[in-house]
Design a protein around this motif. Structure first.
Motif, short mmCIF file in Angstrom:
data_model
loop_
_atom_site.label_atom_id
_atom_site.label_comp_id
_atom_site.label_asym_id
_atom_site.label_seq_id
_atom_site.Cartn_x
_atom_site.Cartn_y
_atom_site.Cartn_z
N LEU A 1 0.67 -1.13 -0.02
CA LEU A 1 0.06 -0.16 0.07
C LEU A 1 0.84 1.25 0.09
N GLU A 2 0.67 2.10 -1.15
CA GLU A 2 1.78 3.21 -1.32
C GLU A 2 1.19 4.52 -0.04
N PRO A 3 1.90 5.20 0.22
CA PRO A 3 1.83 6.29 1.28
C PRO A 3 0.38 7.24 0.67
N GLY A 4 -0.27 7.54 1.67
CA GLY A 4 -1.46 8.12 1.23
C GLY A 4 -2.80 7.28 1.09
N TRP A 5 -2.60 5.91 1.28
CA TRP A 5 -3.60 4.80 0.74
C TRP A 5 -4.60 4.83 2.22
N LYS A 6 -5.82 4.86 1.85
CA LYS A 6 -6.85 4.82 2.72
C LYS A 6 -7.88 3.74 2.21
N TRP A 7 -8.40 3.00 3.09
CA TRP A 7 -9.37 2.21 2.58
C TRP A 7 -10.82 2.71 2.09
N SER A 8 -11.26 4.02 2.71
CA SER A 8 -12.36 4.43 2.57
C SER A 8 -12.08 5.60 1.21
N GLU A 9 -10.78 5.78 0.79
CA GLU A 9 -10.60 6.53 -0.60
C GLU A 9 -10.25 5.72 -1.55
N CYS A 10 -9.57 4.68 -1.42
CA CYS A 10 -8.92 3.82 -2.50
C CYS A 10 -9.74 2.63 -2.66
N VAL A 11 -10.41 2.08 -1.64
CA VAL A 11 -11.30 0.81 -2.12
C VAL A 11 -12.64 0.68 -1.99
N LYS A 12 -13.10 1.69 -1.02
CA LYS A 12 -14.54 1.80 -0.50
C LYS A 12 -15.46 1.68 -1.99
N SER A 13 -15.21 2.74 -2.91
CA SER A 13 -16.00 2.78 -4.19
C SER A 13 -16.09 1.58 -5.07
N ALA A 14 -14.92 0.82 -4.72
CA ALA A 14 -14.92 -0.68 -5.73
C ALA A 14 -15.72 -1.59 -4.97
N VAL A 15 -15.83 -1.64 -3.68
CA VAL A 15 -16.59 -2.75 -2.91
C VAL A 15 -17.91 -2.37 -2.31
#
Length: 127
Positions: A43-57
């Motif tokens: 996971l790169e710096p700045g990664w956050k589940w609610s910003e990077c994954v939430k929209s996909a799942v």
């Protein structure tokens, strides 16, 4: 492969994974050894589940459980009910379903996640 057909010895490389998922700021390479799945999560710096994954799942929080060992960087997790924990290099952790998490600091976060339940949800299914 049925459990009674599982090989008694095997080796695989994360350089040639069985499956790769790449949501924003994420590289999750999964290898399968019988009914065990091992995922190298980067996971790169700045990664956050609610910003990077939430929209996909979908959903308001991550509904996957995670059992992992951190080899580099740090991650912070906040459970829906309020418990917070930070895991850093050398730590093992469990984050139960119902959480948000994010990379802490400027280092890429690298962990190895273990699953025996043939995980087919969260970012591993749709991202």
């Amino acid at each position: 492969m049925r459990r009674d057909e599982m090989v008694s010895a095997a080796a695989k490389s994360f350089n040639n994974p069985d499956e790769t998922k790449t949501p924003p700021k994420t590289n999750a390479a999964t290898i399968k050894l019988g009914d065990i799945a091992l995922t190298k999560v980067q996971l790169e710096p700045g990664w956050k589940w609610s910003e990077c994954v939430k929209s996909a799942v979908g959903g308001e929080s991550c509904q996957a459980g995670h059992v992992s060992v951190v080899v580099q960087g740090s991650i912070h997790c906040v459970q829906d009910y309020g418990t917070e924990v930070t895991a850093t290099a050398g730590d093992a952790y469990y984050f139960g379903p119902g959480h948000d998490g994010w990379v802490v600091g400027d280092d890429t976060f690298i962990a190895y996640e273990f699953s025996q339940d043939a995980k087919d949800f969260g970012p591993w299914k749709t991202a």
